[in-house]
Enzyme design. Structure first.
Site, PDB file in Angstrom:
ATOM      1  CB  CYS A 591      -0.909   0.020   1.222  1.00 44.24           C
ATOM      2  SG  CYS A 591      -2.084  -1.340   1.286  1.00 44.24           S
ATOM      3  CB  THR A 592       0.413   4.577  -1.507  1.00 38.65           C
ATOM      4  OG1 THR A 592       0.488   3.944  -2.784  1.00 38.65           O
ATOM      5  CG2 THR A 592       1.187   5.872  -1.535  1.00 38.65           C
TER       6      THR A 592
END
Length: 722
Positions: A591-592
């Site tokens: 995930c960012t």
């Protein structure tokens, strides 16, 4: 009917002529057009503008004497509705309500009256009697609430004393025979044909039992060689049986000035041309005689009246509220760009909004960056926004992605692309939003598991190619580095510029891809050379690590004054081909993970960069601005046009580097584009199904690694020998 304040009170022995004043009839179309003029043309200009209204004389009994202004009022040289007389006026549109209230109405009336009086003295009013029917319109347009304040004035010159009626008004059919009425109607039609119109405002009349003759006012000397009896006609908009309309007032002043010494009694025909149930009739016209009072002998301008009373019967302005009766969608259409148009009034007069509004934007990714980019695009007035995403809304999304709500997560979650489109339409119904729920094939993600998988990948590629061709600007807003590879290749081949935004924890990069030069005979955007974009594009990505750490290794070191066609893309600063970046990664690596404000900052800067490119005369070919240019004269009305914006939230700092395209780039190098354009999906399939070494071998990166490694070994052996 009450006498005007400019006339003497009637004595018990005399009956004074009274006039039906105009009642302003300003249609909604007039206010719509004024809104457009105010925003696009007038802006802060309060100087008087020439406008045109009209009046007719065919209204049924009981209607007021109307002067109508509609949508066409601003086309002074335009046509007037059939069987109507034009009235030219001056519009004074103020910028504030206080300015509207504080305007010197007396001075406005006096100035207009002096112009009217001078036209009478010079003979201009004889040559063009339409100048006798002029008006003033003072307005203030509150464009936030759609409240319009206005005060209408029809200047009328007054005699020092009232006009005495010698013979009471009578309906024409009681004075003229049926034959005379028919002859009058025929004569008037002939006069209109002679004048090239359907309505003549003023005319002269001679009549006998057998014949009726009409002429224009300018023909007085030849038409009335003997002045024993004078009859004048006025195209009268009044419907009252005992009173003439307002246009007669200034005509009587003209007659008194020009021929008052020879004629003291005038017969007046108020010509009223009414059609009821398909039958035309002038029988309800009225005719009467008046004695012309004397005018001052010193040629000073007579006193004047004319300001309209408000609905309460007092001297004051009127207000119309169109916010409730207007279509809410039309209100939104005109209001959504209000902030943009206000920019041009004082701050950026040269701002070309049409280029921005007409730009078609493709957003690949409808996540955190995609939502913020879309909202900023709408703030700039962009109407055409298309989303591409294959994900569904999860419970973690709404707090970071402003186009979604909690309800969108229920039942497994709605499609992001579809939900984003729905929300944009709710925010602004005028937007032309589309959503496509589809995947983008990527390097390192094989598609050869089955025939169906291969076929679906080919369909996705074809759909992506079509979408990129149909849009002006491409935003890449996905989560992974490899998902941006295919759009980068397609956009480079089609000469579509890309703006790329990538996120780290507290760092970001926003960059525009270099715009390749078009082959001979093809414009920069791969289409019509008249495209409003003029070769601009943009792309953004939401990835866990900003690209571009290997500039010195690849040879694409930082430079200044790089033209747009020599700028690098997102992959030009990498020395490895894109692959599967999510494999064998923990949740935080997939995930960012970034500071919450970072996506909003990067998304906004991506759009602002696009708009700056649109304002540059060379579009995507504009020379890249760098940090060194911050003190120089900006190349556009909005400022710089950088290649990259690299931000560091930990120290709240931005830098503007620029780098050259890399001849061994795995996405935009000539060898990659050549294989893609010649082999199409066959080439892409090899990239998807092979390891990253395929692109590295193709572009020469493998050889570069080997040469670099050999050079390092040679350096080590030299060191050991010392």
């Amino acid at each position: 009917m009450a006498s005007d304040s400019g006339e003497a009170e009637s004595s018990s022995a005399d009956i004074k002529l009274q006039f039906a004043p105009f009642s302003s009839a300003l249609e909604a179309g007039f206010w719509h057009k004024l809104t457009q003029k105010k925003l696009n043309d007038y802006r802060l200009d309060e100087s008087p503008k020439c406008i045109k209204g009209y009046y007719c004389n065919g209204d049924p009994v009981g209607l007021p004497t109307r002067l109508t202004l509609e949508f066409s009022a601003f086309e002074v040289d335009g046509s007037t509705p059939a069987h109507c007389c034009a009235a030219v006026g001056k519009l004074y549109n103020t910028n504030t309500l206080d300015a509207f209230k504080g305007t010197d109405k007396k001075a406005l009336l006096e100035n207009e009256s002096k112009e009217l009086w001078n036209a009478i003295l010079s003979g201009e009013a004889l040559r063009d009697p339409a100048v006798l029917c002029r008006f003033i319109l003072l307005t203030f347009a509150d464009l936030k609430k759609y409240h319009f304040y206005y005060w209408f004035c029809f200047p009328a010159l007054c005699f020092p004393e009232g006009i005495k009626i010698i013979k009471q008004p009578a309906v024409l059919e009681k004075v003229f025979s049926t034959k005379q009425i028919a002859a009058l109607q025929e004569a008037y039609d002939g006069l209109c044909i002679k004048g090239g119109t359907t309505a003549v405002p003023y005319f002269l009349i001679k009549y006998t039992d057998d014949a009726i003759h009409l002429a224009l006012l300018a023909e007085w000397a030849t038409f009335f060689p003997c002045t024993t009896k004078v009859t004048v006609g006025v195209y009268d908009p009044c419907t009252l049986s005992q009173h003439p309309g307002w246009p007669l007032r200034n005509l009587l002043v003209l007659l008194a000035n020009q021929w008052g010494s020879m004629v003291d009694t005038v017969e007046v025909l108020c010509f009223r041309d009414r059609t009821l149930q398909g039958i035309r009739s002038i029988q309800h016209s009225i005719i009467f005689q008046v004695k012309l009072p004397e005018l001052p002998t010193d040629s000073t301008c007579p006193k004047s009246v004319g300001w309209e009373k408000n609905p309460k019967g007092a001297m004051g302005p009127r207000m119309v509220n169109l916010s409730e009766c207007m279509d809410p969608k039309r209100l939104a259409e005109s209001s959504v760009d209000l902030n943009l148009k206000l920019m041009r009034w004082r701050l950026v007069p040269s701002l070309d909004l049409d280029k921005v509004v007409s730009t078609k934007c493709l957003l690949l990714g409808a996540g955190t960056l995609g939502c913020n980019v879309a909202r900023t695009l709408m703030g700039w007035g962009v109407r055409h926004i298309t989303f591409v995403d294959n994900a569904k809304i999860s419970y973690s999304n709404p707090v970071r992605q402003p186009l979604y709500e909690f309800e969108d997560c229920l039942g497994g979650g709605k499609s992001k692309a579809a939900a984003a489109v729905d929300r944009l339409n709710k925010i602004f119904p005028g937007v032309k939003a589309e959503g496509h729920n589809m995947s983008i094939p990527m390097p390192g993600h094989p598609v050869n598991f089955s025939q169906a998988t291969q076929s679906q990948a080919q369909k996705d590629v074809e759909q992506l190619q079509k979408l990129i061709s149909e849009h002006d600007v491409v935003f890449l807003l996905m989560d992974t580095r490899e998902s941006r590879w295919l759009p980068t290749v397609i956009a480079a081949s089609k000469r579509k510029l890309v703006i790329n935004a990538a996120l780290g924890f507290d760092t970001f990069v926003v960059m525009r891809h270099g715009l390749k030069k078009a082959p001979a005979g093809q414009n920069a955007c791969g289409g019509d050379a008249s495209s409003s974009l003029s070769c601009s594009s943009a792309s953004s990505s939401s990835t866990s690590t900003p690209a571009g750490s290997a500039a010195s290794v690849t040879g694409s070191s930082l430079f200044s004054n790089i033209p747009g066609h020599k700028l690098g893309c997102y992959f030009c600063n990498d020395v490895v081909a894109p692959g599967d970046s999510t494999r064998d990664r923990t949740l935080d690596q997939q995930c960012t993970v970034s500071r919450p404000g970072l996506a909003m900052i990067a998304g906004a800067l991506a759009v602002e960069m696009m708009v700056s490119i649109l304002q540059h005369s060379e579009g995507g070919y504009a020379v890249a601005s760098s940090s060194d240019d911050r003190m120089n004269e900006p190349p556009t009305s909005l400022g710089l046009v950088p290649h990259q914006i690299r931000g560091f939230l930990s120290r709240f700092d931005n830098v503007l580097p620029a780098s050259l395209a890399f001849d061994k780039c795995t996405a935009c190098s000539p060898v990659v584009l050549d294989h893609y354009e010649r082999e199409g999906f066959d080439f892409l399939s090899k990239v998807f199904n092979s390891s990253h070494s395929f692109l590295e071998d193709l572009t020469g990166l493998t050889l570069l690694h080997q040469e670099t490694q050999a050079a390092e070994i040679w350096d080590m052996s030299d060191d050991e020998s010392i």
